[in-house]
Design a protein around this motif. Structure first.
Motif, PDB file in Angstrom:
ATOM      1  N   LEU A  49      18.908  57.381  58.239  1.00 39.60           N
ATOM      2  CA  LEU A  49      17.762  57.906  58.966  1.00 39.60           C
ATOM      3  C   LEU A  49      17.434  59.288  58.412  1.00 39.60           C
ATOM      4  N   PRO A  50      16.214  59.762  58.620  1.00 37.96           N
ATOM      5  CA  PRO A  50      15.825  61.037  57.994  1.00 37.96           C
ATOM      6  C   PRO A  50      16.772  62.200  58.305  1.00 37.96           C
ATOM      7  N   HIS A  51      17.288  62.284  59.532  1.00 39.22           N
ATOM      8  CA  HIS A  51      18.123  63.434  59.877  1.00 39.22           C
ATOM      9  C   HIS A  51      19.514  63.333  59.251  1.00 39.22           C
ATOM     10  N   GLN A  52      19.849  62.183  58.647  1.00 44.89           N
ATOM     11  CA  GLN A  52      21.163  62.049  58.006  1.00 44.89           C
ATOM     12  C   GLN A  52      21.123  62.415  56.532  1.00 44.89           C
ATOM     13  N   LEU A  53      19.952  62.649  55.993  1.00 40.43           N
ATOM     14  CA  LEU A  53      19.823  62.978  54.568  1.00 40.43           C
ATOM     15  C   LEU A  53      19.800  64.492  54.384  1.00 40.43           C
TER      16      LEU A  53
END
Length: 820
Positions: A49-53
């Protein structure tokens, strides 16, 4: 530091594929090939998910903030892989040495390395590192290493030179001995719920404060955390250190609004900083008071506890300012060697005093003189009042009572302190127990060789074969030290593990506009201010109280009134036709829908005594008929049918229209309708009013702006009654009977009181609507001769109107008659 939120706001590749149609998914799977399918589970960019990148750009610290299940561990493990792995299994990556830092070595191993989202689980077989337990290292096929470190051994990070580090969160729960295992928390719904090692489970906000103070203080020391000569920053960048956990939910709605957030019950012993970040340590508050008084030689290192809120209302001495704190937290102030030392009363560290080390004194019988106060002189009930914290800051009380006697005197103290209810109970219990123990005192003498003992020290004495602890309260020095001490018990000062009461927070009331209704009414009881109008206000929801601001223009407003009660206001949904005053109106029921409130039926006898008085009008200040109703039948929620009415009460019979139409305003005239503070000089003067919730300023959009002027109808004379005309050959004899607005219900007199400065009436005669004669008379009669009628052009029917005149008000309501 760059925030993850700056990354492209895209769903994951897996999410995109799942939401695509069948044709797109089939083409993707057919084109990726067998090798791609084998590698796909390990391509984190496809699943993340975006917040994990990681954020794009040149950054040094990346903080991942999220709750359980947000994927923080997986994101950290994948980032470590991206740093150490090259294009091929044996190629070098960006980093050769990585530090894996957690609270304990076990946590690093079980979560960050071997966990379900740990490094080993995320790595493909050809790149999977090997765990070397003896050295606490992960070693990749390309030679890169990741070493495990514990937060309990920060010095271990000094030797190795790391290219990157993955560090667990910083935080500590507000629980007893929470720093033993800062990541532990209590949550009955979680499999991870547990107490820190050796914790008794009691709430301890001071532990959380001390943990953060130790962590931030340690890493702020430049000797421990030096500045790098490579990038000009400290080894650990504390300006980008984030503490677990700050919750975006507003305090105190969270944790108190349990209907919205079920985890609110975990707050008292949880990691949340909401509502706690503004607390001060007891030591810092005491130091501030002392410094403010010019006392700087102090020692507050022995004080423990947090102060949630403390108010010094008056200009006073430092001693008086410290007294509530000393009673609440149980500490003493002792002067030693020119230093004012503050220390907790805990009863620990007692020095054993055998009888042979005590000195003989003529002022003391024996070596030790033991005393006990009479029980009748002791308070058996303690009550403390304080401001409740974690809530709406209401003033509440807690009480402690001795179980053996209910007739003891009561000791009451009001603390200008903010506390939880549990802390209030702890204070009352400690105060009561301490007072009971302190009934026992001891007097003894110490030789010069024991000058090291002084006020505040605890000693152990033996009485009748039993050892007891005493705190030295007073020392009188001469050739010997004459000591007075009181009995203490360490258990008295140990905080009780009392359950936290659930906090009932007042629900949030939206600032909706109120419905204000000005009514310039006649006198109701005769004791009112006759020139001042009434104001009724209602709203749904009711804001608690309503403020009334007034000004001569639309600026410079000043507070005029505060309306504390919600009036019963509604609107009619059926018309009300004209009816005679003085007899029961049994016509069709009047249906009224209320904004809020209740109505009730009353007997006709109760109505004759003033019950169920109401007003109906068009909403303008002066156009109101006062009436009463006996029956109020509930039709549906908020809807009543009013019947058995008495119309035109208090002299308003003269303004009853042919019909009050549907949509007319209804107001119940009870104690919730308030008379305003209008000055007599402001009668008939136009003023601006802003009316709205008292908790907001008058410029708030919820305030209603009105422009009104009031005649002061409490001064208005009633219309005369029984107006009649008697024809004679020489003219018409007009007569009427006067009424009064004051004290007119007493039948003992021959006539009603005048209630005005003098008796005077204004008589108007009109023909076809045109006024032909206007005359003031001083008696309730007027002879209209034939000659005068001819002079006025009256040749047939004419109209007569009569009103009593007041010097303060002018002409009152008119009685009318057509003569012809």
């Amino acid at each position: 530091m760059r925030s993850t939120l700056s990354a492209l706001d895209l769903k994951s590749g897996a999410g995109w594929l799942a939401s695509a149609d069948a044709a797109v998914r089939e083409r993707f799977l057919s084109e990726i090939g067998e090798g791609g399918l084998c590698a796909l589970p390990f391509l984190f960019e496809f699943w993340a998910l975006p917040h994990q990148l990681p954020p794009k750009g040149d950054w040094r610290s990346w903080v991942i903030m999220g709750g359980r299940g947000a994927g923080k561990t997986r994101a950290g493990a994948e980032w470590v892989r991206s740093m150490v792995e090259g294009s091929l299994p044996l190629d070098n990556g960006e980093a050769c040495r990585v530090a894996l830092v957690g609270e304990t070595f076990d946590q690093v191993r079980d979560v960050m390395i071997f966990g379900d989202s740990g490094i080993l689980q995320c790595s493909p077989p050809d790149r999977r590192p090997a765990w070397k337990a003896s050295e606490r290292k992960l070693i990749w096929p390309n030679g890169a290493e990741a070493q495990a470190f514990s937060a309990h051994d920060p010095e271990g990070l000094r030797g190795p030179q790391f290219d990157a580090a993955w560090v667990d969160e910083l935080g500590c729960a507000a629980i007893d001995k929470g720093s033993n295992q800062p990541n532990k928390f209590l949550d009955p719904k979680s499999s991870e719920s547990s107490l820190p090692r050796y914790s008794n489970g009691a709430r301890d906000d001071f532990m959380q404060v001390q943990y953060l103070k130790a962590m931030l203080g340690y890493w702020s020391d430049p000797h421990v955390n030096p500045v790098s000569d490579q990038y000009g920053g400290q080894m650990v960048d504390m300006s980008n250190a984030y503490i677990w956990a700050w919750d975006a939910r507003p305090f105190p709605a969270f944790p108190n609004l349990r209907s919205q957030w079920s985890d609110g019950e975990n707050y008292p012993r949880g990691h949340w900083l909401n509502g706690r970040s503004g607390t001060r340590t007891l030591a810092s508050v005491v130091a501030e008071i002392c410094y403010g008084a010019g006392v700087t030689d102090i020692d507050v290192s022995r004080l423990y506890g947090v102060v949630r809120g403390y108010m010094v209302e008056d200009v006073t001495t430092a001693r008086a300012a410290l007294q509530p704190l000393m009673l609440r937290y149980g500490f003493d102030a002792i002067e030693r060697d020119g230093v004012l030392r503050f220390q907790m009363r805990d009863g620990h560290g007692a020095e054993e005093l055998a009888s042979d080390v005590l000195a003989d004194s003529s002022e003391i019988t024996g070596r030790v003189e033991f005393r006990r106060e009479a029980e009748a002189e002791m308070s058996g009930r303690v009550r403390v009042s304080f401001v409740q914290s974690d809530a709406d800051h209401d003033v509440v009380s807690e009480e402690a009572i001795l179980p053996d006697n209910e007739t003891h005197s009561v000791s009451v103290n009001e603390f200008p302190l903010s506390m939880t209810r549990a802390e209030g109970r702890q204070t009352a219990e400690r105060w009561l127990s301490e007072a009971r123990t302190a009934r026992e005192t001891a007097r003894f003498a110490l030789p010069p060789s024991m000058l090291h003992l002084g006020a505040g020290d605890v000693v152990s004495l033996t009485n009748e074969g039993q050892s007891a602890r005493y705190r030295i309260d007073r020392v009188e020095q001469s050739d010997l030290q004459l000591v007075e001490a009181v009995r203490v018990e360490p258990d008295v000062y140990a905080p009780l593990n009392l359950p936290d009461d659930s906090v009932s927070e007042k629900p949030f009331v939206a600032p909706v506009p109120v419905l204000p209704v000005f009514m310039d009414l006649p006198l109701i009881t005769g004791s009112e201010t006759p020139h001042a109008p009434y104001l009724a206000a209602s709203a749904n929801p009711w804001p608690g109280s309503v403020a009334v601001y007034s000004a001569s223009g639309d600026e410079g407003y000043a507070l005029q009134d505060v309306i504390p009660g919600q009036a019963v206001i509604g609107f009619t949904e059926t018309p009300l036709k004209r009816a005679s005053a003085g007899i029961w109106d049994e016509g069709a029921a009047l249906r009224v829908r209320l904004v809020d409130g209740l109505l009730e039926s009353r007997t006709q006898e109760a109505l004759l005594n003033g019950a169920n008085l109401a007003a109906i009008g068009d909403g303008t200040p002066g156009n109101w008929e006062v009436f009463q109703f006996a029956e109020a039948n509930l039709q549906e929620a908020g809807m009543y049918a009013l019947s058995s009415r008495l119309r035109g009460q208090l002299g308003t019979d003269a303004i009853i229209p042919d019909v009050w139409p549907e949509g007319s305003m209804f107001v119940l005239l009870d104690q919730r309708v308030y008379q305003t503070n209008l000055l007599r000089s402001e009668r008939r003067v136009t003023k601006h009013y802003r009316i709205g919730p008292a908790t907001r300023g008058y410029e708030d959009p919820s305030f209603v702006h009105l422009i009104e002027a009031f005649n002061g109808n409490g001064l208005r004379p009633y219309a005369p009654v029984h107006l009649c005309a008697k024809h004679t050959p020489s003219g018409d004899q007009l007569s009427w009977i006067r009424r009064t607005r004051l004290d007119g219900d007493d039948w003992a007199g021959l006539d009603v009181p005048l209630a005005e400065e003098n008796e005077s009436y204004l008589v108007q005669i009109s023909v076809n609507g045109a006024l032909v004669r206007e005359q003031v008379v001083t008696e309730p009669t007027l002879f209209y001769p034939t000659a005068a009628q001819a002079a006025d052009g009256v040749s047939g029917a004419y109209s007569v109107r009569v009103a009593q005149v007041s010097a303060s008000y002018g002409s009152g309501l008119y009685a009318s008659l057509t003569v012809g």
